[in-house]
Structure formats: structure tokens, C-alpha cells
Design a protein around this motif. Sequence first.
Motif, PDB file in Angstrom:
ATOM      1  N   LEU A  66       0.829  -1.210   0.000  1.00 40.70           N
ATOM      2  CA  LEU A  66       0.000   0.000   0.000  1.00 40.70           C
ATOM      3  C   LEU A  66       0.862   1.259   0.000  1.00 40.70           C
ATOM      4  CD1 LEU A  66      -2.795  -1.050   2.530  1.00 40.70           C
ATOM      5  CD2 LEU A  66      -2.901  -1.028   0.032  1.00 40.70           C
ATOM      6  N   SER A  67       1.981   1.210   0.713  1.00 37.87           N
ATOM      7  CA  SER A  67       2.884   2.355   0.744  1.00 37.87           C
ATOM      8  C   SER A  67       3.459   2.632  -0.642  1.00 37.87           C
ATOM      9  CB  SER A  67       4.019   2.095   1.742  1.00 37.87           C
ATOM     10  OG  SER A  67       4.956   3.146   1.727  1.00 37.87           O
ATOM     11  N   MET A  68       3.851   1.568  -1.336  1.00 36.44           N
ATOM     12  CA  MET A  68       4.369   1.742  -2.696  1.00 36.44           C
ATOM     13  C   MET A  68       3.295   2.309  -3.617  1.00 36.44           C
ATOM     14  SD  MET A  68       6.701   1.551  -5.021  1.00 36.44           S
ATOM     15  CE  MET A  68       8.063   0.535  -4.443  1.00 36.44           C
ATOM     16  N   ARG A  69       2.086   1.780  -3.508  1.00 37.43           N
ATOM     17  CA  ARG A  69       0.987   2.279  -4.336  1.00 37.43           C
ATOM     18  C   ARG A  69       0.747   3.764  -4.090  1.00 37.43           C
ATOM     19  NH1 ARG A  69      -4.819   0.915  -2.283  1.00 37.43           N
ATOM     20  NH2 ARG A  69      -4.101   2.590  -0.903  1.00 37.43           N
ATOM     21  N   ASP A  70       0.685   4.159  -2.826  1.00 44.56           N
ATOM     22  CA  ASP A  70       0.413   5.558  -2.499  1.00 44.56           C
ATOM     23  C   ASP A  70       1.573   6.468  -2.899  1.00 44.56           C
ATOM     24  OD1 ASP A  70      -1.986   4.728  -1.496  1.00 44.56           O
ATOM     25  OD2 ASP A  70      -1.386   4.817   0.611  1.00 44.56           O
ATOM     26  N   ASN A  71       2.801   5.976  -2.752  1.00 42.86           N
ATOM     27  CA  ASN A  71       3.956   6.795  -3.135  1.00 42.86           C
ATOM     28  C   ASN A  71       3.987   7.035  -4.641  1.00 42.86           C
ATOM     29  OD1 ASN A  71       4.954   7.210  -0.572  1.00 42.86           O
ATOM     30  ND2 ASN A  71       6.307   5.433  -0.618  1.00 42.86           N
ATOM     31  N   LEU A  72       3.668   6.017  -5.412  1.00 43.43           N
ATOM     32  CA  LEU A  72       3.636   6.206  -6.863  1.00 43.43           C
ATOM     33  C   LEU A  72       2.503   7.150  -7.264  1.00 43.43           C
ATOM     34  CD1 LEU A  72       4.430   2.622  -8.235  1.00 43.43           C
ATOM     35  CD2 LEU A  72       5.953   4.597  -8.063  1.00 43.43           C
ATOM     36  N   SER A 149      11.799   5.077 -10.435  1.00 44.08           N
ATOM     37  CA  SER A 149      12.640   3.888 -10.602  1.00 44.08           C
ATOM     38  C   SER A 149      13.518   3.665  -9.374  1.00 44.08           C
ATOM     39  CB  SER A 149      13.500   4.021 -11.862  1.00 44.08           C
ATOM     40  OG  SER A 149      14.393   5.119 -11.763  1.00 44.08           O
ATOM     41  N   MET A 150      13.917   4.753  -8.704  1.00 47.73           N
ATOM     42  CA  MET A 150      14.697   4.611  -7.473  1.00 47.73           C
ATOM     43  C   MET A 150      13.866   3.951  -6.374  1.00 47.73           C
ATOM     44  SD  MET A 150      16.347   7.554  -5.015  1.00 47.73           S
ATOM     45  CE  MET A 150      14.692   8.057  -4.518  1.00 47.73           C
ATOM     46  N   LEU A 151      12.592   4.338  -6.265  1.00 45.55           N
ATOM     47  CA  LEU A 151      11.718   3.728  -5.264  1.00 45.55           C
ATOM     48  C   LEU A 151      11.573   2.227  -5.507  1.00 45.55           C
ATOM     49  CD1 LEU A 151       8.834   6.358  -4.901  1.00 45.55           C
ATOM     50  CD2 LEU A 151      10.600   5.800  -3.228  1.00 45.55           C
ATOM     51  N   VAL A 152      11.361   1.855  -6.763  1.00 46.01           N
ATOM     52  CA  VAL A 152      11.200   0.437  -7.082  1.00 46.01           C
ATOM     53  C   VAL A 152      12.494  -0.327  -6.792  1.00 46.01           C
ATOM     54  CG1 VAL A 152      10.721  -1.217  -8.925  1.00 46.01           C
ATOM     55  CG2 VAL A 152       9.414   0.915  -8.801  1.00 46.01           C
ATOM     56  N   THR A 153      13.624   0.256  -7.159  1.00 45.42           N
ATOM     57  CA  THR A 153      14.913  -0.393  -6.899  1.00 45.42           C
ATOM     58  C   THR A 153      15.148  -0.569  -5.406  1.00 45.42           C
ATOM     59  OG1 THR A 153      15.872   0.535  -8.930  1.00 45.42           O
ATOM     60  CG2 THR A 153      17.408  -0.212  -7.234  1.00 45.42           C
ATOM     61  N   ALA A 154      14.826   0.453  -4.618  1.00 42.49           N
ATOM     62  CA  ALA A 154      15.035   0.386  -3.168  1.00 42.49           C
ATOM     63  C   ALA A 154      14.175  -0.681  -2.512  1.00 42.49           C
ATOM     64  CB  ALA A 154      14.742   1.743  -2.536  1.00 42.49           C
ATOM     65  N   HIS A 155      13.069  -1.039  -3.151  1.00 46.02           N
ATOM     66  CA  HIS A 155      12.180  -2.073  -2.613  1.00 46.02           C
ATOM     67  C   HIS A 155      12.443  -3.440  -3.247  1.00 46.02           C
ATOM     68  CE1 HIS A 155      10.069   1.526  -1.276  1.00 46.02           C
ATOM     69  NE2 HIS A 155       9.347   0.783  -0.475  1.00 46.02           N
ATOM     70  N   GLY A 156      13.630  -3.613  -3.786  1.00 44.21           N
ATOM     71  CA  GLY A 156      13.993  -4.912  -4.338  1.00 44.21           C
ATOM     72  C   GLY A 156      13.461  -5.167  -5.728  1.00 44.21           C
ATOM     73  N   GLY A 157      13.084  -4.101  -6.451  1.00 39.69           N
ATOM     74  CA  GLY A 157      12.593  -4.265  -7.811  1.00 39.69           C
ATOM     75  C   GLY A 157      11.159  -4.739  -7.898  1.00 39.69           C
ATOM     76  N   ARG A 158      10.383  -4.542  -6.830  1.00 40.31           N
ATOM     77  CA  ARG A 158       8.991  -4.998  -6.817  1.00 40.31           C
ATOM     78  C   ARG A 158       8.072  -3.865  -6.363  1.00 40.31           C
ATOM     79  NH1 ARG A 158      12.053  -9.007  -4.677  1.00 40.31           N
ATOM     80  NH2 ARG A 158      11.753  -8.150  -2.593  1.00 40.31           N
ATOM     81  N   THR A 159       6.808  -3.992  -6.750  1.00 47.84           N
ATOM     82  CA  THR A 159       5.789  -3.048  -6.289  1.00 47.84           C
ATOM     83  C   THR A 159       4.727  -3.739  -5.437  1.00 47.84           C
ATOM     84  OG1 THR A 159       4.539  -3.346  -8.353  1.00 47.84           O
ATOM     85  CG2 THR A 159       6.105  -1.509  -8.262  1.00 47.84           C
ATOM     86  N   GLU A 160       4.748  -5.077  -5.410  1.00 48.78           N
ATOM     87  CA  GLU A 160       3.895  -5.863  -4.518  1.00 48.78           C
ATOM     88  C   GLU A 160       4.775  -6.818  -3.733  1.00 48.78           C
ATOM     89  OE1 GLU A 160      -0.512  -6.794  -5.686  1.00 48.78           O
ATOM     90  OE2 GLU A 160       0.766  -7.334  -7.382  1.00 48.78           O
ATOM     91  N   PHE A 161       4.370  -7.100  -2.490  1.00 50.08           N
ATOM     92  CA  PHE A 161       5.253  -7.856  -1.613  1.00 50.08           C
ATOM     93  C   PHE A 161       4.488  -8.975  -0.914  1.00 50.08           C
ATOM     94  CE2 PHE A 161       6.386  -3.430  -1.989  1.00 50.08           C
ATOM     95  CZ  PHE A 161       7.675  -3.517  -2.485  1.00 50.08           C
ATOM     96  N   ILE A 219       5.593  11.318   0.821  1.00 55.06           N
ATOM     97  CA  ILE A 219       6.359  10.161   0.340  1.00 55.06           C
ATOM     98  C   ILE A 219       7.458   9.807   1.344  1.00 55.06           C
ATOM     99  CG2 ILE A 219       7.869   9.311  -1.489  1.00 55.06           C
ATOM    100  CD1 ILE A 219       6.364  11.076  -3.455  1.00 55.06           C
ATOM    101  N   VAL A 220       8.178  10.821   1.798  1.00 57.22           N
ATOM    102  CA  VAL A 220       9.259  10.592   2.760  1.00 57.22           C
ATOM    103  C   VAL A 220       8.709   9.999   4.055  1.00 57.22           C
ATOM    104  CG1 VAL A 220      10.994  11.737   4.192  1.00 57.22           C
ATOM    105  CG2 VAL A 220      10.755  12.362   1.786  1.00 57.22           C
ATOM    106  N   ALA A 221       7.575  10.502   4.517  1.00 58.76           N
ATOM    107  CA  ALA A 221       6.988  10.001   5.764  1.00 58.76           C
ATOM    108  C   ALA A 221       6.591   8.532   5.633  1.00 58.76           C
ATOM    109  CB  ALA A 221       5.772  10.847   6.140  1.00 58.76           C
ATOM    110  N   ARG A 222       6.018   8.156   4.495  1.00 57.50           N
ATOM    111  CA  ARG A 222       5.642   6.751   4.295  1.00 57.50           C
ATOM    112  C   ARG A 222       6.877   5.858   4.280  1.00 57.50           C
ATOM    113  NH1 ARG A 222       2.586   8.867  -0.250  1.00 57.50           N
ATOM    114  NH2 ARG A 222       0.502   9.491   0.429  1.00 57.50           N
ATOM    115  N   LEU A 223       7.929   6.319   3.623  1.00 55.30           N
ATOM    116  CA  LEU A 223       9.159   5.527   3.567  1.00 55.30           C
ATOM    117  C   LEU A 223       9.770   5.364   4.954  1.00 55.30           C
ATOM    118  CD1 LEU A 223      10.790   7.029   0.340  1.00 55.30           C
ATOM    119  CD2 LEU A 223       9.726   4.781   0.573  1.00 55.30           C
ATOM    120  N   ASP A 224       9.769   6.425   5.737  1.00 57.35           N
ATOM    121  CA  ASP A 224      10.330   6.341   7.090  1.00 57.35           C
ATOM    122  C   ASP A 224       9.504   5.407   7.975  1.00 57.35           C
ATOM    123  OD1 ASP A 224      12.496   7.969   6.626  1.00 57.35           O
ATOM    124  OD2 ASP A 224      11.494   9.808   7.271  1.00 57.35           O
TER     125      ASP A 224
END
Length: 254
Positions: A66-72, A149-161, A219-224
Motif C-alpha cells: 500500500l505504501s508503494m501504491r500511495d507513493n507512486l 525507478s529509485m523507489l522500485v529499486t530500493a524495494h527490491g525491484g517490486r511493487t507488490e510484496f 512520500i518521505v513520511a511513508r518511507l520512514d
Amino acid sequence: MVYPLSRCFLRIFCLRMLRQPLWLAAVLMVCASGCSQQQGRDMAHQFSNGKPQEFFQTSVDRMATLSMRDNLQSLYLLMNKLYLRNPNQWREWGYTDATSAARDIRQAIEQQKGLPALGNRRDLAALSYALNPEFRGDRVGAFIYAIGSMLVTAHGGRTEFFMTDTIDPQFVSNAARNIEKATWMLSQRQGANGELLLFSNEISEEGSNLSFAVEFGKIVARLDLLTQMLDERYRRIGLNYAQSLLLMNFLPVQ
């Protein structure tokens, strides 16, 4: 104030109630049944709104998804706002309108495809390139694509987990810090003509527009928050292992 006669009636009523435990039990069971039925309906409603793949997600996995979805979504909102503030940018890559440019950028992020206009650079390489004053092209598209692309890379190349996936909390935290730096650079860096590379936030006598900073802050708050949740999950795994050794419990094998 309770009068003597009222006290008498009250005492008789209480004695009769105490002598009828079955009646009291029945009342309690009806109340409990009503509560459990309501809870059951609520759970059924939640399950009906869910997706089958959610059964293979832990609470942290679901939160990361959900965090990835909202950040995108926040990133795409920022892209549209930046195109409005910088209407000349999407023309740099030959698009006829901002909508077409935004659609292609979004697809490139979600499908993890490189952009030929960026020399197929991604994440940090694309971000440095987009913030270079010498860059020629759609800086809005390049900037948003680089962060996405940086967000996706930081999450291991995925948008669902899912349960089998792992996310390094340090990389997620690093992505948050990179966004903070990138947004500051975006608001400060100027081109050869002395103008800002891109117009975003605005503070003037006529008013202020800090919506860009606010959305990037989300976005920063969700990542933290996700970083803290991941740290806690892995910390608990370590503690559980230590507790099993201390208590001499056998470890599960499947």
C-alpha cells in the motif's frame, strides 16, 4: 434519594435475578451472539473486498504494498503539477500534450523499462542526470521517472510484496533521504540563464504554493514509517530466535 419502599422492591428484584442464573445466562448469550454476528458480518465484508493474493501477505507485506501504491500515486500527482508549472517541458521529447508524456513515464516506472531519452539510465544515475544543469530534454519526465525507478529499486525491484520477499530497510531509508536531497536541489539549482531548473514551490507577495513540498513530504513520511516497521519485524525475528535458545525450544523445520 432511594426511599425505604423502593429499597425493598430493589432488594426483591435483585434476589429474584440471582435465583434465575439461567435467565441471566440466556441474556448474556443473546448479547454475545449479537456481537459475534456483527463481527462476523464485518469480517465477511472485509474478506469480500480483499484480493486472493492478500492471503500470502503478512501485515508488513501489505503495508509495504500500500505504501508503494500511495507513493507512486503521489509521484504521478507531482508530475502533473510540475507539467502545469512548466508547460514547455513535455514538448522537449516531442509529445503533443502532457497527458501522453505522463502516461509513458508512468508505464516506464511500473514496467521497469528504461527511457531511451535518458540513455536507459535508471534510479540514481537518472536522478543525477535529470538534475544536471546541462541536461537537455523533458526535465519533469526525467526527474519523476528517476525517483520512481529509485523507489522500485530500493524495494527490491517490486511493487507488490509477499511472505517470501525481503526488503532491506536501509535501502528504503536511503531512498527517503535521496528524495529529501533531490527536492532541495530542485528548488535551488539554476540553469545558465539564472532561472530555476524547474518551477515548483512558490513563495511571493501574491501568495505561497508549497503543495510540492507537502506531497514530497508524504512520500518521505511513508518511507520512514515502512523503515521502522521493517526494522521492528527483523528485530522481532532476532529476539524470537534468542528466546528460543534461552528457553531451549526446538525450532520449527517447516
